[in-house]
Scaffold this motif. Sequence first.
Motif, PDB file in Angstrom:
ATOM      1  N   LEU A  51       0.933  -1.108  -0.015  1.00 43.62           N
ATOM      2  CA  LEU A  51       0.130  -0.100   0.082  1.00 43.62           C
ATOM      3  C   LEU A  51       0.743   1.290   0.119  1.00 43.62           C
ATOM      4  O   LEU A  51       1.851   1.195   0.380  1.00 43.62           O
ATOM      5  N   GLY A  52       0.366   2.418  -0.665  1.00 45.08           N
ATOM      6  CA  GLY A  52       1.403   3.462  -0.711  1.00 45.08           C
ATOM      7  C   GLY A  52       1.334   3.985   0.523  1.00 45.08           C
ATOM      8  O   GLY A  52       0.482   4.314   1.482  1.00 45.08           O
ATOM      9  N   PHE A  53       2.793   4.457   0.861  1.00 46.71           N
ATOM     10  CA  PHE A  53       3.289   5.085   1.947  1.00 46.71           C
ATOM     11  C   PHE A  53       3.535   4.063   3.058  1.00 46.71           C
ATOM     12  O   PHE A  53       4.154   4.552   4.174  1.00 46.71           O
ATOM     13  N   SER A  54       3.376   2.597   2.672  1.00 49.90           N
ATOM     14  CA  SER A  54       3.602   1.807   3.676  1.00 49.90           C
ATOM     15  C   SER A  54       5.344   1.560   3.583  1.00 49.90           C
ATOM     16  O   SER A  54       6.078   1.944   2.953  1.00 49.90           O
ATOM     17  N   VAL A  55       5.709   1.471   4.894  1.00 53.95           N
ATOM     18  CA  VAL A  55       7.367   0.923   5.243  1.00 53.95           C
ATOM     19  C   VAL A  55       7.467  -0.567   4.447  1.00 53.95           C
ATOM     20  O   VAL A  55       6.582  -1.258   4.194  1.00 53.95           O
ATOM     21  N   ALA A  56       8.707  -0.680   4.337  1.00 50.69           N
ATOM     22  CA  ALA A  56       9.136  -1.929   3.866  1.00 50.69           C
ATOM     23  C   ALA A  56       8.903  -3.079   5.010  1.00 50.69           C
ATOM     24  O   ALA A  56       9.134  -2.613   6.106  1.00 50.69           O
ATOM     25  N   THR A  57       9.010  -4.359   4.730  1.00 50.67           N
ATOM     26  CA  THR A  57       9.423  -5.579   5.692  1.00 50.67           C
ATOM     27  C   THR A  57      10.839  -5.397   5.688  1.00 50.67           C
ATOM     28  O   THR A  57      11.576  -5.050   5.005  1.00 50.67           O
ATOM     29  N   PRO A  58      11.325  -6.190   6.693  1.00 47.04           N
ATOM     30  CA  PRO A  58      12.922  -6.277   6.945  1.00 47.04           C
ATOM     31  C   PRO A  58      13.260  -7.170   5.580  1.00 47.04           C
ATOM     32  O   PRO A  58      12.456  -7.636   4.872  1.00 47.04           O
ATOM     33  N   LYS A  59      14.469  -7.085   5.214  1.00 45.37           N
ATOM     34  CA  LYS A  59      14.802  -7.544   3.834  1.00 45.37           C
ATOM     35  C   LYS A  59      14.627  -9.199   3.853  1.00 45.37           C
ATOM     36  O   LYS A  59      14.118  -9.794   2.658  1.00 45.37           O
ATOM     37  N   THR A  60      14.449  -9.802   5.098  1.00 40.08           N
ATOM     38  CA  THR A  60      14.090 -11.296   5.086  1.00 40.08           C
ATOM     39  C   THR A  60      12.752 -11.738   5.023  1.00 40.08           C
ATOM     40  O   THR A  60      11.960 -12.703   4.957  1.00 40.08           O
ATOM     41  N   GLY A  61      11.702 -10.450   5.212  1.00 38.61           N
ATOM     42  CA  GLY A  61      10.222 -10.500   5.168  1.00 38.61           C
ATOM     43  C   GLY A  61       9.675 -10.639   6.569  1.00 38.61           C
ATOM     44  O   GLY A  61      10.558 -10.635   7.422  1.00 38.61           O
ATOM     45  N   VAL A  62       8.432 -10.957   6.583  1.00 40.95           N
ATOM     46  CA  VAL A  62       7.849 -10.831   7.859  1.00 40.95           C
ATOM     47  C   VAL A  62       7.127 -12.455   7.835  1.00 40.95           C
ATOM     48  O   VAL A  62       6.500 -12.750   6.870  1.00 40.95           O
ATOM     49  N   LEU A  63       7.122 -13.183   9.006  1.00 40.92           N
ATOM     50  CA  LEU A  63       6.440 -14.294   9.054  1.00 40.92           C
ATOM     51  C   LEU A  63       5.777 -14.395  10.440  1.00 40.92           C
ATOM     52  O   LEU A  63       6.364 -14.188  11.463  1.00 40.92           O
ATOM     53  N   ALA A  64       4.476 -14.617  10.438  1.00 44.05           N
ATOM     54  CA  ALA A  64       3.770 -14.649  11.860  1.00 44.05           C
ATOM     55  C   ALA A  64       2.475 -15.357  11.561  1.00 44.05           C
ATOM     56  O   ALA A  64       1.954 -15.486  10.267  1.00 44.05           O
TER      57      ALA A  64
END
Length: 476
Positions: free
Chosen positions: A127-140
Amino acid sequence: MKKTLFLLTLSLLIISCNNKQEKQINNGLSSEEKIDSTKIKTLFNSALTQGKSYEWLRDLTQNIGGRLSGSKEAAQAVIWGEKLMKEVGLDSVWLQPVMVPHWIRGEKEIATYTTNGVQKNVAICALGFSVATPKTGVLAEVLEVKSLEDAEKLGDKMKGKIVFFNRPFDNTLINTFGAYGGCVDQRVQGAAVCGKFGAKGVIVRSMTNSVDDYPHTGTMTYNDLPKEKHIPAAAISSKSANILSKDLQTNPNLKFYFRQSCKTLPNAPSFNVVGEIKGTETPENIFVVGGHLDSWDLGEGAHDDGTGIVQSLEVAYLFKKNNIKPKNTIRIVFYMNEENGTRGAKKYAELAKFNKEKHIGGLESDAGGHTPRGFSIQANNSNTALVQSWKKLLSPYGLHDLDKGGSGADIAPLQAENVTLVGYRPDSQRYFDYHHTSRDTFDKVNKRELELGSASMASIVYLMDKYLYNNQIVKP
């Protein structure tokens, strides 16, 4: 001989049909209204036989493409718009500087989850203006909710989880913009609500009536959350949302993974593109006609809002083509940054106030290029009633809807007691198939529908210029 007789009979039949149609249109009209009716018919004839909007749109979408604020494509579109206004022969054309947000998507987003030993890929976009995930992504693990209120009730249970907003459109609403308005808050505010409770991320069902595999982007905000609580936010396709929701019922502990590399850069310089036809009697009075030049980056920005841009300029083209000399100044504005900030609209209104300009009306096209249905009216009661009295002139062209309502995000800052603002309203049933997606491309726009929209807009501008003259209601 038989062929000649056939052609003569066919010609007479066509003339008879045209005369019958003309009589039906003019039935019950006053002498002045008959003049207006003839002028409106001329505008429609010109748009449908000599219109330029479709080829302009082809050029904008095919040769420039998506035009997110701050991008090189947005800068190219400014040059394109200025050149085109000059080619149409507007009396004056200029660029209005404005600083705009500059958010970039980065690499293509990825999302997957595994359930019952099967890995499933998910159609996703940041979504516009969102921050990035960590380079390894998000898992939850995932918590599914239907509203911001449901999320608030979870409170600290969101910590370390991905919150999945899955409220669909209300498909019982005929006006799909009403359905959009009924659930877009989860896209805009979801990360702000969940970030304060320590959620790891937010995924949102795409804003559409359709069930398909095209994720819809759009703007979001963190409100006043501190930066350390900003969490990545993305949209998943409606089809993926349905499948994920079903899988959560059988495997509530499944873990969802996504990765995105978007970021916000420093504000960038850009421009509104402005051109006008000077009024012949009260040039100090200004009617604005416009749409927004920027678009999201996934598609070509055809329906949103390339159609609005080319239709707005075609209003001026049709006036000049038919030697219509407005009493008031008609100003065409290609606004920058409607999609993620409305900085162009705010700058335009700010400069209008600073320069003590007198705006008496405005028209915005930002609802796609489908079949014309009418206009929404944002005005005082007397001027609303006057606009609604034109229904007998407009309804022969399918323009039956003349209702009170919002005019549009870009002209709304001009609202005042004696300013009459209208929003062009085409049929909305297909709009959210394309809105903010990779499917919003030139081939989804129908040439005739686009031209009918240009003529519809030119017609109401003609009437507004004539009867809302100098902020005084002039009765026909």
